[in-house]
Design an enzyme around this catalytic site. Sequence first.
Site, PDB file in Angstrom:
ATOM      1  N   SER A 117       0.827  -1.208   0.000  1.00 15.55           N
ATOM      2  CA  SER A 117       0.000   0.000   0.000  1.00 15.55           C
ATOM      3  C   SER A 117       0.858   1.253   0.000  1.00 15.55           C
ATOM      4  O   SER A 117       0.367   2.336  -0.305  1.00 15.55           O
ATOM      5  CB  SER A 117      -0.857   0.062   1.261  1.00 15.55           C
ATOM      6  OG  SER A 117      -1.552  -1.115   1.458  1.00 15.55           O
ATOM      7  N   HIS A 138      -1.761  -3.220  -6.864  1.00 19.44           N
ATOM      8  CA  HIS A 138      -2.415  -2.832  -5.615  1.00 19.44           C
ATOM      9  C   HIS A 138      -3.898  -3.158  -5.721  1.00 19.44           C
ATOM     10  O   HIS A 138      -4.687  -2.375  -6.260  1.00 19.44           O
ATOM     11  CB  HIS A 138      -2.170  -1.330  -5.384  1.00 19.44           C
ATOM     12  CG  HIS A 138      -2.602  -0.835  -4.047  1.00 19.44           C
ATOM     13  ND1 HIS A 138      -2.844   0.491  -3.794  1.00 19.44           N
ATOM     14  CD2 HIS A 138      -2.833  -1.480  -2.875  1.00 19.44           C
ATOM     15  CE1 HIS A 138      -3.212   0.633  -2.527  1.00 19.44           C
ATOM     16  NE2 HIS A 138      -3.209  -0.548  -1.956  1.00 19.44           N
ATOM     17  N   GLU A 150      -4.659  -0.831  -8.854  1.00 17.31           N
ATOM     18  CA  GLU A 150      -3.727   0.253  -9.154  1.00 17.31           C
ATOM     19  C   GLU A 150      -2.428  -0.422  -9.596  1.00 17.31           C
ATOM     20  O   GLU A 150      -1.824  -1.176  -8.816  1.00 17.31           O
ATOM     21  CB  GLU A 150      -3.529   1.067  -7.860  1.00 17.31           C
ATOM     22  CG  GLU A 150      -3.196   2.507  -8.064  1.00 17.31           C
ATOM     23  CD  GLU A 150      -3.098   3.268  -6.724  1.00 17.31           C
ATOM     24  OE1 GLU A 150      -3.071   2.652  -5.634  1.00 17.31           O
ATOM     25  OE2 GLU A 150      -3.036   4.504  -6.791  1.00 17.31           O
ATOM     26  N   ASN A 188      -3.889   6.209  -1.894  1.00 14.85           N
ATOM     27  CA  ASN A 188      -3.680   6.677  -0.526  1.00 14.85           C
ATOM     28  C   ASN A 188      -3.269   8.140  -0.456  1.00 14.85           C
ATOM     29  O   ASN A 188      -3.500   8.803   0.548  1.00 14.85           O
ATOM     30  CB  ASN A 188      -2.652   5.788   0.171  1.00 14.85           C
ATOM     31  CG  ASN A 188      -3.277   4.457   0.537  1.00 14.85           C
ATOM     32  OD1 ASN A 188      -4.449   4.389   0.892  1.00 14.85           O
ATOM     33  ND2 ASN A 188      -2.514   3.385   0.426  1.00 14.85           N
TER      34      ASN A 188
HETATM   35  P1  NAD Z   1      -2.196  -9.647   6.802  1.00 15.36           P
HETATM   36  O1  NAD Z   1      -1.466  -9.308   8.049  1.00 15.36           O
HETATM   37  O2  NAD Z   1      -3.637 -10.008   6.859  1.00 15.36           O
HETATM   38  O3  NAD Z   1      -1.435 -10.883   6.078  1.00 15.36           O
HETATM   39  C1  NAD Z   1      -0.048 -10.909   5.871  1.00 15.36           C
HETATM   40  C2  NAD Z   1       0.391 -12.367   5.792  1.00 15.36           C
HETATM   41  O4  NAD Z   1       1.757 -12.383   5.389  1.00 15.36           O
HETATM   42  C3  NAD Z   1       0.311 -13.120   7.139  1.00 15.36           C
HETATM   43  O5  NAD Z   1      -0.485 -14.291   6.981  1.00 15.36           O
HETATM   44  C4  NAD Z   1       1.762 -13.452   7.447  1.00 15.36           C
HETATM   45  O6  NAD Z   1       1.917 -14.722   8.096  1.00 15.36           O
HETATM   46  C5  NAD Z   1       2.388 -13.461   6.061  1.00 15.36           C
HETATM   47  N1  NAD Z   1       3.831 -13.256   6.037  1.00 15.36           N
HETATM   48  C6  NAD Z   1       4.561 -12.353   6.749  1.00 15.36           C
HETATM   49  N2  NAD Z   1       5.863 -12.472   6.438  1.00 15.36           N
HETATM   50  C7  NAD Z   1       5.957 -13.464   5.503  1.00 15.36           C
HETATM   51  C8  NAD Z   1       7.041 -14.053   4.797  1.00 15.36           C
HETATM   52  N3  NAD Z   1       8.295 -13.651   4.977  1.00 15.36           N
HETATM   53  N4  NAD Z   1       6.762 -15.057   3.925  1.00 15.36           N
HETATM   54  C9  NAD Z   1       5.500 -15.483   3.731  1.00 15.36           C
HETATM   55  N5  NAD Z   1       4.432 -14.959   4.378  1.00 15.36           N
HETATM   56  C10 NAD Z   1       4.666 -13.973   5.239  1.00 15.36           C
HETATM   57  O7  NAD Z   1      -1.943  -8.427   5.802  1.00 15.36           O
HETATM   58  P2  NAD Z   1      -2.888  -7.897   4.620  1.00 15.36           P
HETATM   59  O8  NAD Z   1      -3.876  -6.932   5.168  1.00 15.36           O
HETATM   60  O9  NAD Z   1      -3.358  -9.057   3.815  1.00 15.36           O
HETATM   61  O10 NAD Z   1      -1.842  -7.040   3.777  1.00 15.36           O
HETATM   62  C11 NAD Z   1      -0.916  -7.642   2.894  1.00 15.36           C
HETATM   63  C12 NAD Z   1      -0.340  -6.583   1.973  1.00 15.36           C
HETATM   64  O11 NAD Z   1      -1.413  -5.985   1.229  1.00 15.36           O
HETATM   65  C13 NAD Z   1       0.362  -5.435   2.692  1.00 15.36           C
HETATM   66  O12 NAD Z   1       1.459  -5.022   1.908  1.00 15.36           O
HETATM   67  C14 NAD Z   1      -0.711  -4.355   2.757  1.00 15.36           C
HETATM   68  O13 NAD Z   1      -0.175  -3.054   2.825  1.00 15.36           O
HETATM   69  C15 NAD Z   1      -1.404  -4.582   1.421  1.00 15.36           C
HETATM   70  N6  NAD Z   1      -2.795  -4.103   1.320  1.00 15.36           N
HETATM   71  C16 NAD Z   1      -3.686  -4.316   2.350  1.00 15.36           C
HETATM   72  C17 NAD Z   1      -4.997  -3.878   2.208  1.00 15.36           C
HETATM   73  C18 NAD Z   1      -6.025  -4.140   3.291  1.00 15.36           C
HETATM   74  O14 NAD Z   1      -7.101  -3.537   3.243  1.00 15.36           O
HETATM   75  N7  NAD Z   1      -5.773  -5.033   4.232  1.00 15.36           N
HETATM   76  C19 NAD Z   1      -5.404  -3.226   1.041  1.00 15.36           C
HETATM   77  C20 NAD Z   1      -4.498  -3.044   0.013  1.00 15.36           C
HETATM   78  C21 NAD Z   1      -3.190  -3.491   0.168  1.00 15.36           C
END
Ligand code: NAD
Length: 287
Positions: A117, A138, A150, A188
């Site tokens: 993000s 994104h 995105e 954002n």
């Molecule tokens: P989340 O915390 O729900 O999930 C992240 C996952 O990554 C976890 O299951 C964790 O165990 C795993 N992980 C961490 N380190 C790891 C590694 N080295 N190898 C493999 N797996 C690993 O997070 P999320 O909300 O799904 O966000 C994920 C990405 O998406 C982030 O970069 C976030 O900024 C982006 N994002 C999130 C949203 C949202 O609304 N949640 C929206 C757009 C983008």
Amino acid sequence: MTRAAVVGAGTMGNGIAHVFAQHGWEVALVDSAAGALEQATATIRSNLDRQVKKGTLAPEAPAQILARVSTGTSLEGAAGADLVVEAASENPSVKFALFEQLDRIAPPGAILATNTSSISITEIAARTQRPERVIGMHFMNPVPVMQLVEVIRGHATSDATTAQVMELARALGKVPVEVHDYPGFVSNRVLLPMINEAIFCVMEGVATPESIDTVMKLGMAHPMGPLTLADFIGLDVCLAILEVLHRGLGDDKYRACPLLRRMVAANQLGRKTGKGFYSYEAASGEG
Ligand code: NAD
């Protein structure tokens, strides 16, 4: 391109795996936590079942779609991928280490995409020997529902990589929008200053959270008011993104509202802690 690896099986990763598998891709879903993989598979199954109930998916489709998703805790799952979508935790050192490893594991011609993000695509790409094949994809939450992707070009991302990713996002039924790699991208950079300004309005007593959200919903036709949305995103995440904008663009117009900092310090992070601008405690019936 037919084989994807999705790294990170949390909120976003399960939705991304769902959408690729639904559109015929073989998906290797990787997470360092085995529990996250079990949870992700269960979430994909229940979301597919909901699509069947709504009549948007044939009854036999969920089993076929789930059969295309394999899970594992090793990054070696990316070894056969044409495209890797990284959706691991939003932490620069985690992403930098992952891209160094993925660059060694994924086939040389594979595209490495990140769902970050707020972290610079250019910096992530610089950790690899193939910066021209690194790009931002994104997706928005919830991924199976939201139309936008995105598509973020890093400094070295090639035209060919961008064109391929735009095309495959369309084939997934999404609407891709091409943007360049500056802090906050477009989504954002435009959204967070609005949320921040709404929080300044609360702090200065201009109006209550309910009134501010009503103005933006009924006056501007936003589906959700900015403070409801902030609670949904998580106030800690909002603060972190504002700090990326402030630091990266060097302009005080992105300075986080002191009330936002105070609420984060008080662990009032929105829905996930039961309290933010609104209260979500089951007993209170509010929110
Ligand atoms: P989340 O915390 O729900 O999930 C992240 C996952 O990554 C976890 O299951 C964790 O165990 C795993 N992980 C961490 N380190 C790891 C590694 N080295 N190898 C493999 N797996 C690993 O997070 P999320 O909300 O799904 O966000 C994920 C990405 O998406 C982030 O970069 C976030 O900024 C982006 N994002 C999130 C949203 C949202 O609304 N949640 C929206 C757009 C983008």
